[in-house]
Design a protein around this motif. Sequence first.
Motif, PDB file in Angstrom:
ATOM      1  N   VAL A 196       0.846  -1.191   0.000  1.00 31.78           N
ATOM      2  CA  VAL A 196       0.000   0.000   0.000  1.00 31.78           C
ATOM      3  C   VAL A 196       0.884   1.244   0.000  1.00 31.78           C
ATOM      4  N   LYS A 197       0.586   2.190  -0.884  1.00 31.67           N
ATOM      5  CA  LYS A 197       1.383   3.416  -0.968  1.00 31.67           C
ATOM      6  C   LYS A 197       1.224   4.255   0.300  1.00 31.67           C
ATOM      7  N   GLU A 198       2.263   5.013   0.596  1.00 32.02           N
ATOM      8  CA  GLU A 198       2.310   5.802   1.829  1.00 32.02           C
ATOM      9  C   GLU A 198       1.143   6.784   1.939  1.00 32.02           C
ATOM     10  N   ASN A 199       0.751   7.392   0.825  1.00 35.39           N
ATOM     11  CA  ASN A 199      -0.306   8.411   0.879  1.00 35.39           C
ATOM     12  C   ASN A 199      -1.694   7.815   1.097  1.00 35.39           C
ATOM     13  N   TYR A 200      -1.809   6.486   1.067  1.00 35.00           N
ATOM     14  CA  TYR A 200      -3.090   5.827   1.347  1.00 35.00           C
ATOM     15  C   TYR A 200      -3.179   5.315   2.783  1.00 35.00           C
ATOM     16  N   LEU A 201      -2.085   5.397   3.522  1.00 32.21           N
ATOM     17  CA  LEU A 201      -2.062   4.871   4.883  1.00 32.21           C
ATOM     18  C   LEU A 201      -2.697   5.849   5.862  1.00 32.21           C
ATOM     19  N   VAL A 202      -3.189   5.314   6.988  1.00 37.26           N
ATOM     20  CA  VAL A 202      -3.740   6.141   8.064  1.00 37.26           C
ATOM     21  C   VAL A 202      -2.984   5.821   9.347  1.00 37.26           C
ATOM     22  N   SER A 203      -2.996   6.754  10.266  1.00 34.63           N
ATOM     23  CA  SER A 203      -2.288   6.577  11.531  1.00 34.63           C
ATOM     24  C   SER A 203      -2.873   5.414  12.325  1.00 34.63           C
ATOM     25  N   GLY A 204      -2.010   4.741  13.072  1.00 40.25           N
ATOM     26  CA  GLY A 204      -2.461   3.610  13.879  1.00 40.25           C
ATOM     27  C   GLY A 204      -3.501   3.983  14.907  1.00 40.25           C
ATOM     28  N   PHE A 205      -3.537   5.247  15.311  1.00 42.53           N
ATOM     29  CA  PHE A 205      -4.525   5.726  16.266  1.00 42.53           C
ATOM     30  C   PHE A 205      -5.948   5.537  15.755  1.00 42.53           C
ATOM     31  N   PHE A 206      -6.118   5.605  14.421  1.00 38.82           N
ATOM     32  CA  PHE A 206      -7.452   5.514  13.837  1.00 38.82           C
ATOM     33  C   PHE A 206      -8.019   4.094  13.869  1.00 38.82           C
ATOM     34  N   VAL A 207      -7.211   3.110  14.228  1.00 38.27           N
ATOM     35  CA  VAL A 207      -7.737   1.756  14.385  1.00 38.27           C
ATOM     36  C   VAL A 207      -8.817   1.737  15.469  1.00 38.27           C
ATOM     37  N   PHE A 208      -8.650   2.566  16.489  1.00 33.19           N
ATOM     38  CA  PHE A 208      -9.672   2.672  17.535  1.00 33.19           C
ATOM     39  C   PHE A 208     -11.025   3.039  16.939  1.00 33.19           C
ATOM     40  N   PHE A 209     -11.045   4.052  16.068  1.00 31.52           N
ATOM     41  CA  PHE A 209     -12.296   4.500  15.468  1.00 31.52           C
ATOM     42  C   PHE A 209     -12.842   3.473  14.484  1.00 31.52           C
ATOM     43  N   LEU A 210     -11.940   2.807  13.749  1.00 32.22           N
ATOM     44  CA  LEU A 210     -12.388   1.798  12.781  1.00 32.22           C
ATOM     45  C   LEU A 210     -13.036   0.604  13.487  1.00 32.22           C
ATOM     46  N   ILE A 211     -12.422   0.151  14.575  1.00 31.94           N
ATOM     47  CA  ILE A 211     -13.000  -0.967  15.325  1.00 31.94           C
ATOM     48  C   ILE A 211     -14.309  -0.549  15.973  1.00 31.94           C
ATOM     49  N   PHE A 212     -14.317   0.612  16.592  1.00 29.13           N
ATOM     50  CA  PHE A 212     -15.517   1.088  17.282  1.00 29.13           C
ATOM     51  C   PHE A 212     -16.668   1.295  16.301  1.00 29.13           C
ATOM     52  N   ALA A 213     -16.399   1.975  15.185  1.00 32.14           N
ATOM     53  CA  ALA A 213     -17.457   2.343  14.247  1.00 32.14           C
ATOM     54  C   ALA A 213     -18.028   1.132  13.515  1.00 32.14           C
ATOM     55  N   THR A 214     -17.174   0.177  13.159  1.00 34.32           N
ATOM     56  CA  THR A 214     -17.686  -0.988  12.435  1.00 34.32           C
ATOM     57  C   THR A 214     -18.511  -1.894  13.330  1.00 34.32           C
ATOM     58  N   GLN A 215     -18.430  -1.709  14.646  1.00 33.21           N
ATOM     59  CA  GLN A 215     -19.262  -2.492  15.558  1.00 33.21           C
ATOM     60  C   GLN A 215     -20.451  -1.711  16.091  1.00 33.21           C
ATOM     61  N   SER A 216     -20.542  -0.431  15.789  1.00 36.51           N
ATOM     62  CA  SER A 216     -21.671   0.371  16.248  1.00 36.51           C
ATOM     63  C   SER A 216     -22.794   0.287  15.231  1.00 36.51           C
ATOM     64  N   GLY A 217     -23.061  -0.922  14.764  1.00 34.46           N
ATOM     65  CA  GLY A 217     -24.026  -1.119  13.702  1.00 34.46           C
ATOM     66  C   GLY A 217     -25.403  -1.458  14.200  1.00 34.46           C
ATOM     67  N   ILE A 218     -26.131  -2.132  13.346  1.00 34.28           N
ATOM     68  CA  ILE A 218     -27.546  -2.334  13.569  1.00 34.28           C
ATOM     69  C   ILE A 218     -27.831  -3.436  14.581  1.00 34.28           C
ATOM     70  N   GLY A 219     -26.824  -4.261  14.890  1.00 33.15           N
ATOM     71  CA  GLY A 219     -27.056  -5.369  15.812  1.00 33.15           C
ATOM     72  C   GLY A 219     -27.518  -4.922  17.176  1.00 33.15           C
ATOM     73  N   GLY A 220     -27.092  -3.732  17.607  1.00 29.75           N
ATOM     74  CA  GLY A 220     -27.518  -3.214  18.898  1.00 29.75           C
ATOM     75  C   GLY A 220     -29.001  -2.939  18.969  1.00 29.75           C
ATOM     76  N   LEU A 221     -29.638  -2.755  17.807  1.00 21.73           N
ATOM     77  CA  LEU A 221     -31.072  -2.508  17.778  1.00 21.73           C
ATOM     78  C   LEU A 221     -31.870  -3.780  17.550  1.00 21.73           C
ATOM     79  N   SER A 222     -31.360  -4.685  16.729  1.00 20.81           N
ATOM     80  CA  SER A 222     -32.188  -5.786  16.250  1.00 20.81           C
ATOM     81  C   SER A 222     -32.015  -7.102  16.994  1.00 20.81           C
ATOM     82  N   SER A 223     -30.821  -7.359  17.544  1.00 19.94           N
ATOM     83  CA  SER A 223     -30.587  -8.690  18.118  1.00 19.94           C
ATOM     84  C   SER A 223     -30.585  -8.714  19.638  1.00 19.94           C
ATOM     85  N   SER A 224     -30.716  -7.538  20.274  1.00 23.71           N
ATOM     86  CA  SER A 224     -30.589  -7.500  21.727  1.00 23.71           C
ATOM     87  C   SER A 224     -31.682  -8.274  22.438  1.00 23.71           C
ATOM     88  N   ASN A 225     -32.924  -8.231  21.923  1.00 23.09           N
ATOM     89  CA  ASN A 225     -33.996  -8.943  22.618  1.00 23.09           C
ATOM     90  C   ASN A 225     -33.823 -10.456  22.546  1.00 23.09           C
TER      91      ASN A 225
END
Length: 366
Positions: free
Chosen positions: A5-34
């Motif tokens: 992957v080229k350097e200009n396409y990379l993101v800081s390792g700090f953003f892994v926190f947001f990527l993990i958090f955001a990809t799990q803040s999906g619809i499952g919290g609304l539909s599967s909890s019951n």
Amino acid sequence: MQNSVKENYLVSGFFVFFLIFATQSGIGGLSSSNEVFTYSGQDAWISVIFMGLCLHLIIWMIYRMLGNPAKDIIDLHQMIFGRFLGNTFSLLMIGYFFVSALYVFRTYIGIVQVWIFPSIRTWELAVLFICLIYYLVSGGFRVLTGLAFFSTVTGFLLIPLIYFPIKLGNLNYLMPVWNHSVPEMLKASKVSYGIFIGFEALLVYFPFIKSVEKQAKWAHLGMLTNTIQFVIITISTLLYYSQGLLKNTLYPLLGITKIIEFEFVERIEFIFIFCWLILFFPSLCISIWSCTRILKRVMHLNPRTSLVMILSIFFIVVVQFNDKLKVDALGKFTINIGIYFVFAYIPLLFILYLIRSKRKAKLNAV
């Protein structure tokens, strides 16, 4: 094996926190909890904690396999199984990400149809959202990382709303603690995977992270933060609903928002649902992006061409799920294959990776 992957396409390792958090803040919290409450009742929060802790182990395996140097699941497949068989397994993963995105997408459309626009057709909402998906995914991984950042901020802004069910809740609804058998708790943990689904895309975007081998803490912190968030939401829901009412409530979390009142707005649940659009879009877009990335790496297809192809098939499949029974069946199927993928296939890859690494070390020592 070097990071391609080229350097200009990379993101800081700090953003892994947001990527993990955001990809799990999906619809499952609304539909599967019951469904979690159906198996473990007032002990549902324990099942959520157990699932969150298990996923930390999976993240550790992923970092161990894909680090030094950074590579993705396609490279790992080729290293373990060879080029032909490895590429075959990689192409099969497209189906997994496609189904995951389909589950999140169709469930959200169902919520909008039930709560806001009962007369709107599935294909109308699908066209609108698919155009937005194309715009975001065609922007590349850095755009999706920015989307994940704003999604995480939105998620944190919504957390204070749990004050209202806790304020009106009944502490007795949480008693007695650990009143269910281990098999029941494990079944509830299995169903709760629908809340966490989405982090698996780390297998694909791993090489896009700068100095990723040193940034594992951010992935674990993202998982830990999400686990705490889901546990708090689960406890607040248990405090507000009785067990009998909870098992017969379709979307418990949305039901709670109806009690929230402000002087300047009355129907807070409408705002909450549209805010959830920002929460579920990173999971959806990154899953679709993962499909295009695998096709580019394996079959050398242009990402924009494959994106149009995938979204066209996506639209055709989405409109086939035209009633709640089909959507529920899709959700159960997605959770089941997700459990097998995360807790069977990834550990199997990890074992094969360790065996190959030891053999390679012995050969190099000779």
